[in-house]
Design an enzyme around this catalytic site. Structure first.
Site, PDB file in Angstrom:
ATOM      1  N   HIS A  25       0.955  -1.048  -0.074  1.00  0.00           N
ATOM      2  CA  HIS A  25       0.042  -0.108   0.094  1.00  0.00           C
ATOM      3  C   HIS A  25       0.785   1.150   0.074  1.00  0.00           C
ATOM      4  O   HIS A  25       2.178   1.056   0.557  1.00  0.00           O
ATOM      5  CB  HIS A  25      -1.082  -0.079   1.244  1.00  0.00           C
ATOM      6  N   CYS A  62       1.833   4.136  11.988  1.00  0.00           N
ATOM      7  CA  CYS A  62       2.896   3.582  11.079  1.00  0.00           C
ATOM      8  C   CYS A  62       3.072   4.628   9.998  1.00  0.00           C
ATOM      9  O   CYS A  62       2.480   5.519   9.842  1.00  0.00           O
ATOM     10  CB  CYS A  62       2.248   2.193  10.250  1.00  0.00           C
TER      11      CYS A  62
END
Length: 701
Positions: A65, A204
């Site tokens: 991603h 993250c």
């Protein structure tokens, strides 16, 4: 969610054998629908995100991603592989692959839906259904969260008029949502009869997937253990702060993050487990058990730790941000890089000021009296002396800052005082750069040892302000002055004498080695080791000739990769896609300025061709620079400090030779494969006038 994934974005027979091929196969489906405008540019962004941290998860899931300027709207593509594809998960290859694409400026509503999918991936029933589904349209409906329903005539899945699924959506993007409310008494909770309470933060680098998967995993593990877990997800869609009352009532804290935790001081004074976000995804139960054990032992954070000064990468102290299972060598490298990253700005500023002083006043300016006592406004030599002396003061911070922030990387803020004290002592006893390294590591170790000592609650308030600085500074000072300082100073002197004695073939080989290191990871740890080695040699008032030769070789080699990529995109543009050709224009300036990172986009997209080619050219340039006897007093500046270089003409010849070799190697290696998409039919300006955005073209070998 209904506009994010449809049947044509699903491949239930994904035949790719590598994660790169899988990402390409799914990205091509996105490009065919106009969701991706530049296939190669988007894949480069996916590869760059993958380089930060593998996206494989336990349970056979891969979630490549990224955010990308080449994505027109948030999009999901799903592939199912019978053979499995390695995405770096500890338990083996992934058979379920989700490619998540978000625009660089995606709105919160879309990101919330993406986060909901990330949470749902932690649901075993959901993943089992995806493994058994036999139709692409049914798979798309499952991912959208729709109830199974017969397809309408024509095979298209039914949708609600407003485009939203009529079933329950996948997961909930519950920022700050609580998990279990079990009735098992938590060990260490302090209140018999109520469950142990944990507050957690997950984050993250991208803030799309791992952030929310870690939250879901912690909440699920909490339910199983009978523990209340309340999670604050600091993701791309922002974050909702936990209620201060919830934090106050918590018995423990879990910080699972790979970027800085915002407002971290809210969690001070509680038993805390500080780890990487992937640890929370893969082993949440262990983290819950660890924080409960800390609570039972009475271990709490020693201070209201904030995130300290933001480093180049924006992370918290490196010793706390990684996986708890990391080996000592990995942690040591991160601690050292913490010190180097904070030291480099002092070196660059001080070195350039010193270089400007030399340029204006000549090399004798280092003997000028202090400008405090003698400064004439209209005299060039006075200004030269001022620049030189300011630069000297900045350079004097090199060793203390190195030591201080190595200790900070190990022990957070409490490590700063002994680290700076130890680094200053290293200068006092002439232990130099080696003394700074030792002082930083010792300081961090001493503070960590002090923090492990059990102390009464009444004394905890003065620990970070009085006790830890006092004891750690005294211990480090004793060790540096009395025990290890003299041996380190002797080692530093021996290394200096060895460098001063280098000549002929030995010097050329050293230049080649430093050139290889500078081009190996383009601004990474190996590159920084070579650069720090060079700058340490000139961080004195009167650097040796050998030290200045080493500095010249390092800077010359560091300029080779970006300049080579710029030249290659100019002379053989058809071998590069439109994004790389655009990056090539910027690489001219970055390379000329000695910013090796200008080649990173090329290396990320094609590492097996770009990095070896760069290393060959860098080694040649470093060797030639040493052979030509080029010298440099400034630690930075690129071609803009050529007037300060000894043997400047031959120095430029060395750089040109390395650039030509690297360019030739890249062109030859890339020429052995088929043209990349968007590059075969370029117009006079390097663009591809005929290929529509996202069109399918031959894939690079």
């Amino acid at each position: 969610m209904s506009d994010m994934i449809s049947a044509d974005l699903v491949d239930l027979d994904l035949s790719a054998e590598t994660k790169e091929a899988a990402a390409r196969a799914l990205a091509e489906r996105m490009a065919a629908r106009g969701r991706v405008t530049d296939l190669e540019g988007f894949l480069a962004d996916v590869a760059a995100r993958e380089a930060q941290m593998p996206t494989g998860l336990d349970g056979g899931i891969g979630i490549p991603h990224c955010r990308s300027e080449y994505v027109t709207e948030p999009t999901l593509a799903f592939g199912r592989s019978a053979a499995g594809i390695d995405f770096g998960a500890a338990d083996g290859p992934a058979d379920l692959v989700f490619l998540i694409a978000a625009p660089a400026g995606a709105d919160d509503a879309h990101l919330t839906i993406l986060s909901a999918l990330a949470r749902q991936l932690m649901n075993a029933e959901f993943t089992a259904a995806l493994r058994s589904v036999g139709d692409a349209a049914d798979a798309a409906r499952l991912i959208r969260g729709e109830e199974p329903a017969p397809a309408e005539p024509g095979g298209q899945p039914a949708e609600e008029p407003d485009g939203e699924p009529d079933g329950e959506p996948v997961g909930e993007a519950r920022e700050g949502a609580g998990a279990g409310t079990g009735d098992v008494s938590g060990e260490g909770s302090g209140e018999p009869g109520r469950p142990f309470r944990i507050v957690a933060v997950t984050s993250c680098p991208t803030g799309i997937a791992h952030t929310y998967m870690a939250a879901e995993a912690l909440e699920n593990a909490g339910r199983e253990a009978g523990v209340d877990v309340v999670v604050e997800t600091q993701g791309s869609a922002g974050f909702t702060r936990l209620d201060p009352a919830v934090i106050a009532a918590a018995d423990g804290v879990i910080l699972a993050h790979d970027v800085a935790v915002r407002e971290k001081d809210r969690f001070a004074g509680k038993p805390t487990v500080d780890t990487g976000v992937k640890a929370a995804v893969n082993r949440p139960g262990e983290l819950i058990g660890e924080v409960r054990s800390k609570a039972a032992r009475g271990e709490v954070t020693a201070a209201a730790d904030d995130d300290g000064p933001a480093g180049a990468d924006g992370t918290t102290p490196v010793g706390r941000g990684g996986e708890s299972g990391e080996g000592y060598g990995t942690r040591l490298r991160k601690w050292l890089m913490s010190g180097v990253s904070y030291m480099v700005p002092f070196v660059a500023a001080g070195g350039l000021l010193i270089a400007l002083g030399f340029a204006i006043g000549g090399y004798e300016i280092n003997k000028a009296p202090s400008v405090v006592d003698h400064f004439v406004w209209g005299q060039a030599d006075s200004w030269a002396a001022l620049l030189y002396q300011i630069g000297g003061v900045s350079f004097a911070f090199l060793v203390p800052v190195l030591a201080g922030y190595i200790a900070y990387g190990m022990a957070d803020r409490p490590g700063l005082v002994p680290g700076f004290v130890g680094g200053s002592i290293a200068l006092t006893i002439d232990a130099g750069f080696l003394g700074g390294l030792a002082a930083g590591l010792i300081s961090g170790g001493v503070v960590l040892a002090i923090q492990r000592v059990r102390i009464p609650a009444a004394l905890r308030g003065i620990m970070p302000v009085v006790v830890i600085p006092l004891i750690s500074a005294a211990v480090v000072g004793f060790l540096m002055f009395v025990v290890i300082g003299k041996p380190i100073a002797s080692a530093q002197e021996a290394m200096t004498d060895w460098l001063n004695g280098l000549s002929g073939a030995n010097a050329v080989l050293l230049g080649a080695l430093l050139g290889l290191m500078m081009c190996f990871d383009l601004g990474g740890p190996v590159n920084k080791v070579a650069y720090t080695f060079a700058t340490a040699g000139i961080a004195v008032s009167d650097p040796s000739d050998s030290a200045m030769k080493i500095m010249a070789a390092v800077m010359a080699a560091g300029m080779v990769p970006p300049l080579s990529m710029a030249l290659a995109t100019t002379v053989r543009g058809r071998l590069f896609n439109a994004t790389e050709r655009e990056n090539g224009k910027a690489a001219w300036v970055l390379g000329a300025s000695f910013i090796s990172e200008g080649a990173i986009p090329f290396a990320a997209a094609d590492p097996l061709r770009v990095i070896p080619s760069s290393m060959v050219g860098g080694a040649l340039t470093g060797a030639l620079s040493m052979a030509f006897g080029a010298t440099l007093r400034a630690p930075h500046g690129g071609v803009f400090v050529v007037p300060l270089i000894g043997n400047p003409l031959l120095y430029l010849v060395a750089i040109a030779a390395g650039v030509c070799v690297t360019t030739a190697l890249v062109i030859v290696l890339k020429g052995l494969r088929r043209p990349v998409p968007g590059a075969a039919a370029q117009g006079p300006d390097g663009a591809d006038p005929s290929a529509p955005a996202g069109s399918k073209q031959p894939v690079a070998a």
